[in-house]
Design an enzyme around this catalytic site. Structure first.
Site, PDB file in Angstrom:
ATOM      1  N   GLU A 450      -1.193   0.264   7.019  1.00 27.71           N
ATOM      2  CA  GLU A 450      -2.117  -0.716   7.645  1.00 27.71           C
ATOM      3  C   GLU A 450      -2.321  -1.939   6.758  1.00 27.71           C
ATOM      4  O   GLU A 450      -3.417  -2.497   6.688  1.00 27.71           O
ATOM      5  CB  GLU A 450      -3.450  -0.047   8.014  1.00 27.71           C
ATOM      6  CG  GLU A 450      -3.269   0.937   9.163  1.00 27.71           C
ATOM      7  CD  GLU A 450      -4.562   1.451   9.743  1.00 27.71           C
ATOM      8  OE1 GLU A 450      -5.601   0.778   9.601  1.00 27.71           O
ATOM      9  OE2 GLU A 450      -4.519   2.534  10.356  1.00 27.71           O
TER      10      GLU A 450
HETATM   11  C1  LIG Z   1       2.431   8.068   6.459  1.00 27.31           C
HETATM   12  C2  LIG Z   1       2.789   6.744   7.053  1.00 27.31           C
HETATM   13  C3  LIG Z   1       2.313   6.397   8.294  1.00 27.31           C
HETATM   14  C4  LIG Z   1       2.676   5.173   8.869  1.00 27.31           C
HETATM   15  N1  LIG Z   1       2.286   4.887  10.151  1.00 27.31           N
HETATM   16  C5  LIG Z   1       2.792   3.778  10.765  1.00 27.31           C
HETATM   17  C6  LIG Z   1       2.584   3.544  12.167  1.00 27.31           C
HETATM   18  O1  LIG Z   1       1.900   4.308  12.862  1.00 27.31           O
HETATM   19  N2  LIG Z   1       3.169   2.461  12.732  1.00 27.31           N
HETATM   20  C7  LIG Z   1       3.931   1.597  12.006  1.00 27.31           C
HETATM   21  O2  LIG Z   1       4.440   0.625  12.587  1.00 27.31           O
HETATM   22  N3  LIG Z   1       4.123   1.770  10.687  1.00 27.31           N
HETATM   23  C8  LIG Z   1       3.596   2.846  10.052  1.00 27.31           C
HETATM   24  N4  LIG Z   1       3.840   3.065   8.724  1.00 27.31           N
HETATM   25  C9  LIG Z   1       4.528   2.054   7.958  1.00 27.31           C
HETATM   26  C10 LIG Z   1       3.611   1.369   6.949  1.00 27.31           C
HETATM   27  O3  LIG Z   1       2.734   0.512   7.595  1.00 27.31           O
HETATM   28  C11 LIG Z   1       4.552   0.683   5.942  1.00 27.31           C
HETATM   29  O4  LIG Z   1       4.922   1.684   5.035  1.00 27.31           O
HETATM   30  C12 LIG Z   1       3.928  -0.481   5.252  1.00 27.31           C
HETATM   31  O5  LIG Z   1       3.802  -1.527   6.154  1.00 27.31           O
HETATM   32  C13 LIG Z   1       4.772  -0.968   4.083  1.00 27.31           C
HETATM   33  O6  LIG Z   1       6.121  -1.125   4.438  1.00 27.31           O
HETATM   34  P1  LIG Z   1       7.252  -0.429   3.562  1.00 27.31           P
HETATM   35  O7  LIG Z   1       6.857   0.962   3.290  1.00 27.31           O
HETATM   36  O8  LIG Z   1       8.567  -0.676   4.179  1.00 27.31           O
HETATM   37  O9  LIG Z   1       7.178  -1.166   2.169  1.00 27.31           O
HETATM   38  P2  LIG Z   1       7.845  -2.563   1.759  1.00 27.31           P
HETATM   39  O10 LIG Z   1       7.436  -3.633   2.713  1.00 27.31           O
HETATM   40  O11 LIG Z   1       9.285  -2.375   1.501  1.00 27.31           O
HETATM   41  O12 LIG Z   1       7.088  -2.836   0.401  1.00 27.31           O
HETATM   42  C14 LIG Z   1       7.375  -2.109  -0.797  1.00 27.31           C
HETATM   43  C15 LIG Z   1       6.387  -2.569  -1.852  1.00 27.31           C
HETATM   44  O13 LIG Z   1       6.513  -3.975  -2.061  1.00 27.31           O
HETATM   45  C16 LIG Z   1       5.282  -4.633  -1.801  1.00 27.31           C
HETATM   46  N5  LIG Z   1       5.572  -5.927  -1.158  1.00 27.31           N
HETATM   47  C17 LIG Z   1       6.240  -6.144  -0.003  1.00 27.31           C
HETATM   48  N6  LIG Z   1       6.278  -7.455   0.268  1.00 27.31           N
HETATM   49  C18 LIG Z   1       5.634  -8.084  -0.731  1.00 27.31           C
HETATM   50  C19 LIG Z   1       5.329  -9.438  -1.023  1.00 27.31           C
HETATM   51  N7  LIG Z   1       5.686 -10.445  -0.216  1.00 27.31           N
HETATM   52  N8  LIG Z   1       4.633  -9.718  -2.138  1.00 27.31           N
HETATM   53  C20 LIG Z   1       4.225  -8.732  -2.957  1.00 27.31           C
HETATM   54  N9  LIG Z   1       4.465  -7.439  -2.742  1.00 27.31           N
HETATM   55  C21 LIG Z   1       5.170  -7.105  -1.638  1.00 27.31           C
HETATM   56  C22 LIG Z   1       4.493  -3.703  -0.913  1.00 27.31           C
HETATM   57  O14 LIG Z   1       3.111  -3.897  -1.043  1.00 27.31           O
HETATM   58  C23 LIG Z   1       4.921  -2.332  -1.454  1.00 27.31           C
HETATM   59  O15 LIG Z   1       4.179  -2.030  -2.594  1.00 27.31           O
HETATM   60  C24 LIG Z   1       3.485   4.272   8.143  1.00 27.31           C
HETATM   61  C25 LIG Z   1       3.945   4.628   6.873  1.00 27.31           C
HETATM   62  C26 LIG Z   1       3.643   5.851   6.339  1.00 27.31           C
HETATM   63  C27 LIG Z   1       4.218   6.226   5.003  1.00 27.31           C
END
Ligand SMILES: Cc1cc2nc3c(=O)[nH]c(=O)nc-3n(C[C@H](O)[C@H](O)[C@H](O)COP(=O)(O)OP(=O)(O)OC[C@H]3O[C@@H](n4cnc5c(N)ncnc54)[C@H](O)[C@@H]3O)c2cc1C
Length: 634
Positions: A450
């Site tokens: 979120e």
């Molecule tokens: C248990 C679980 C439930 C979830 N439920 C849902 C759901 O119901 N629906 C849905 O759509 N998604 C869901 N998600 C997805 C969740 O919202 C994403 O994991 C989240 O948005 C982060 O994306 P990512 O994991 O690909 O990380 P990434 O975007 O790859 O980021 C990796 C790291 O880099 C950081 N980062 C990324 N971009 C930047 C930037 N520009 N500047 C600085 N730091 C940055 C992030 O903060 C993070 O620490 C879920 C994930 C999990 C694990």
């Protein structure tokens, strides 16, 4: 329609009607960065009016409407109490959270009981079969769930904070509402699918797409979504997909559209159930869409408005997680207080040793603060359903999820080895089965989903800078014609010539304490008012120093976001402590609210001062260089 005057010290937003995304200089960005920025900027709601928190960043600390703290009305509280009592009975008698954690399944009977209570339609109006409870009561439900079971919290929160109910309440047509709200209120589980393998924090890279059929009656959906919470059980999902790009001002603009998709339609498939460190019973899946024919009438809001649907849904949807964190933190405190009082080591209860006492005091004060922030933001939504609380909600989400993680971690530390042992193992050898090990695993995700903490800081900073961007970014944007930049520069100079000197003046009318109850809080509130002017000055200086490159100074922006969040926390905490004390609503077995608020403010002020120091004295550049050297050769 009522025309509102911009408050003093705020730029006249109507007079600078250029969309702010055209004001950000994207000329030096990579194509990927530019696409991501343009897409999210286009989806941003433009500020309707300044709020208490957005004004903080402009040097205004305006408590109008917030002092006295807007406490829940007796009628609303009673309505919430009636539901909370029933829910608590079900949780205590029918739900074993450790068993749910162990088996990785929520018993069907529990889901049925929750559905019977109306727990799947808490905010849905009775007209569509829901309970029609207020945002404050919904937050109180999240607090109760958060104190009990992370898996149930996630089930109900993903369903109604981001799943079908919330966007439908906000944007649904009457026909969509009549068709879907009664179903989801009765307990048909819903979900929200945005994330993909290559589209995590950055939705611009999304590959899922939907093409209109030649007659325009359907969109054919193809793609794969990752980590869709409730996806493996959902009957209906909101799916974000790219739809054909539009040409606007001679440029190709990517479009993201939100669709309501029923999971029994041909082509919808769950290909994998994901399993995690915690939240073992999350029904989270990889969803595949293969030539799914979605009726055009199932578009939410309009074609191309999907990100706006998602961002606006999260405007209030984001308050659920901090509320759940409040419940979790209170439970940790309930578990830890007797333990710290009774566990004797080195000749004294461990709570008498200063290192443990310090943790305990912070746990209590920070829990009180996160509850105050969340209830204040919820009260704003209850006052006006369309209130623009995106900054408040983002601060609550970022601050509460980070504090809750520290609180759970400290509770584990205070319990020593027992904190690391599972509840089942503790029980088997005759000790109290405290579920701290489960809480730690379950709560780790809160700073990631979120909106991760990193993204929340950027989001808060973007909103904090918005009034300045509206005034001055056009002057600094090298993509705009010189004449336009000069005109903008003259306008900005006029604004800042009036605004900036005022930030150095002491408050003309510092807050006064009106009673004995407010004397302890007023000096903290006056500190917050002074500090908000200092924050606005520092933000302005950073803009002058870095110009358009400020956008890339993430650590600097993060500190501004942190200071703003602490000021919001100080205000919410002091105001709620005053109101609780005045109404005699402090609880006999808890510390006095004024003591909690006073201690919270002392610690918050130290954190704020440290953040200010770090604005000028830090190792950011050296750290960045070092990190880059770690990224080579991959
Ligand atoms: C248990 C679980 C439930 C979830 N439920 C849902 C759901 O119901 N629906 C849905 O759509 N998604 C869901 N998600 C997805 C969740 O919202 C994403 O994991 C989240 O948005 C982060 O994306 P990512 O994991 O690909 O990380 P990434 O975007 O790859 O980021 C990796 C790291 O880099 C950081 N980062 C990324 N971009 C930047 C930037 N520009 N500047 C600085 N730091 C940055 C992030 O903060 C993070 O620490 C879920 C994930 C999990 C694990």
């Amino acid at each position: 329609m009522i025309e509102t005057q911009p408050p003093p010290n705020q730029p006249d937003i109507k007079s600078t009607t250029e969309e702010s995304h055209s004001l950000i200089d994207t000329s030096r960005m990579s194509a990927g960065q530019r696409a991501a920025l343009e897409l999210t900027e286009a989806a941003r709601e433009t500020a309707r009016e300044s709020t208490f928190v957005s004004s903080l960043f402009m040097g205004r600390f305006d408590l109008a409407g917030l002092r006295p703290f807007p406490m829940q009305t007796a009628a609303d509280r009673e309505q919430g109490d009636a539901f909370l009592q029933k829910l608590e009975t079900v949780l205590r008698t029918k739900v074993d959270p450790d068993e749910i954690d162990r088996t990785g399944e929520i018993p069907a009977s529990v889901i049925e009981e929750l559905a019977k209570l109306g727990a799947f339609g808490i905010k849905i109006s009775p007209q569509y079969g829901g309970l029609g409870l207020s945002q404050t009561n919904y937050c109180r439900v999240a607090m109760l769930l958060g104190s009990w079971c992370g898996n149930l919290t996630a089930l109900l929160s993903a369903h109604q904070s981001i799943g079908v109910p919330q966007p439908l309440i906000l944007f649904g047509t009457e026909e969509q509402k009549r068709k879907y709200l009664p179903r989801v209120a009765r307990g048909e589980i819903s979900a929200f699918a945005l994330t993909e393998e290559n589209a995590g924090s950055d939705p611009a890279t999304m590959l899922t797409h939907a093409e209109p059929t030649p007659d325009g009656k359907f969109f054919v959906l193809n793609g794969k979504k990752l980590w869709c919470t409730n996806g493996t059980r959902a009957g209906v999902i909101v799916v974000m997909a790219k739809t054909p790009p539009k040409i606007s001002a001679g440029k190709r603009r990517d479009q993201i559209t939100a669709f309501i998709v029923e999971t029994d339609w041909p082509g919808v498939q769950v290909t994998h159930r994901c399993r995690f460190m915690g939240l073992k019973a999350l029904y989270n899946g990889v969803m595949k869409f293969n030539d799914v024919r979605v009726p055009a009438e199932n578009i939410l809001l309009a074609e191309g408005k999907g990100l706006r649907v998602a961002l606006t849904t999260l405007n209030t949807g984001r308050l659920t997680l901090p509320a759940a964190c409040v419940g979790l933190a209170k439970r940790c405190l309930d578990i830890t207080r007797p333990w710290a009082a009774e566990r004797v080591q080195w000749g004294a209860p461990i709570g008498k040793h200063a290192a443990i006492a310090d943790k305990l005091a912070r746990m209590a004060a920070n829990t009180f603060a996160m509850e105050s922030m969340t209830l204040l933001a919820a009260s704003m939504v209850d006052r006006d359903k369309h209130a623009d609380v995106r900054l408040e909600a983002a601060m609550c989400k970022m601050w509460a999820t980070e504090q809750a993680w520290t609180i759970v971690n400290d509770a584990v530390q205070i319990h020593g080895g027992r904190g690391y042992e599972t509840a089942a193992s503790l029980k088997a050898r005759g000790e109290a089965p405290v579920p701290l090990e489960r809480f730690l695993r379950d709560s780790r995700i809160n700073t990631i989903f979120e909106g991760s903490s990193e993204i929340m800081r950027l989001f808060i900073a973007r909103e904090a800078l918005d009034p300045h961007l509206k005034v001055s970014a056009a002057a600094l944007n090298s993509k705009l014609p010189t004449a336009q930049r000069l005109r903008a520069a003259a306008k900005a100079a006029l604004f800042y010539a009036k605004w900036y000197p005022k930030l150095w003046l002491p408050a003309l009318a510092p807050l006064k304490s009106s009673s004995v109850h407010t004397s302890r809080t007023t000096h903290h509130l006056n500190y917050a008012a002074r500090t908000s002017r200092k924050l606005a000055r520092a933000l302005f200086h950073a803009m002058v120093r870095h110009g358009p490159k400020l956008e890339r100074q993430q650590l600097l922006l993060g500190r501004f976001a942190d200071i703003g969040s602490e000021l919001f926390a100080i205000a919410a905490t002091c105001l709620r402590a005053e109101a609780l004390t005045q109404s005699g609503r402090s609880s006999a077995d808890s510390p006095e609210p004024l003591d909690l608020a006073d201690y919270f403010c002392q610690t918050s002020r130290l954190r704020i001062e440290e953040k200010f120091r770090e604005l000028t004295r830090n190792s950011d550049r050296a750290g960045y260089r070092l990190a880059q050297s770690l990224l080579t050769d991959f």
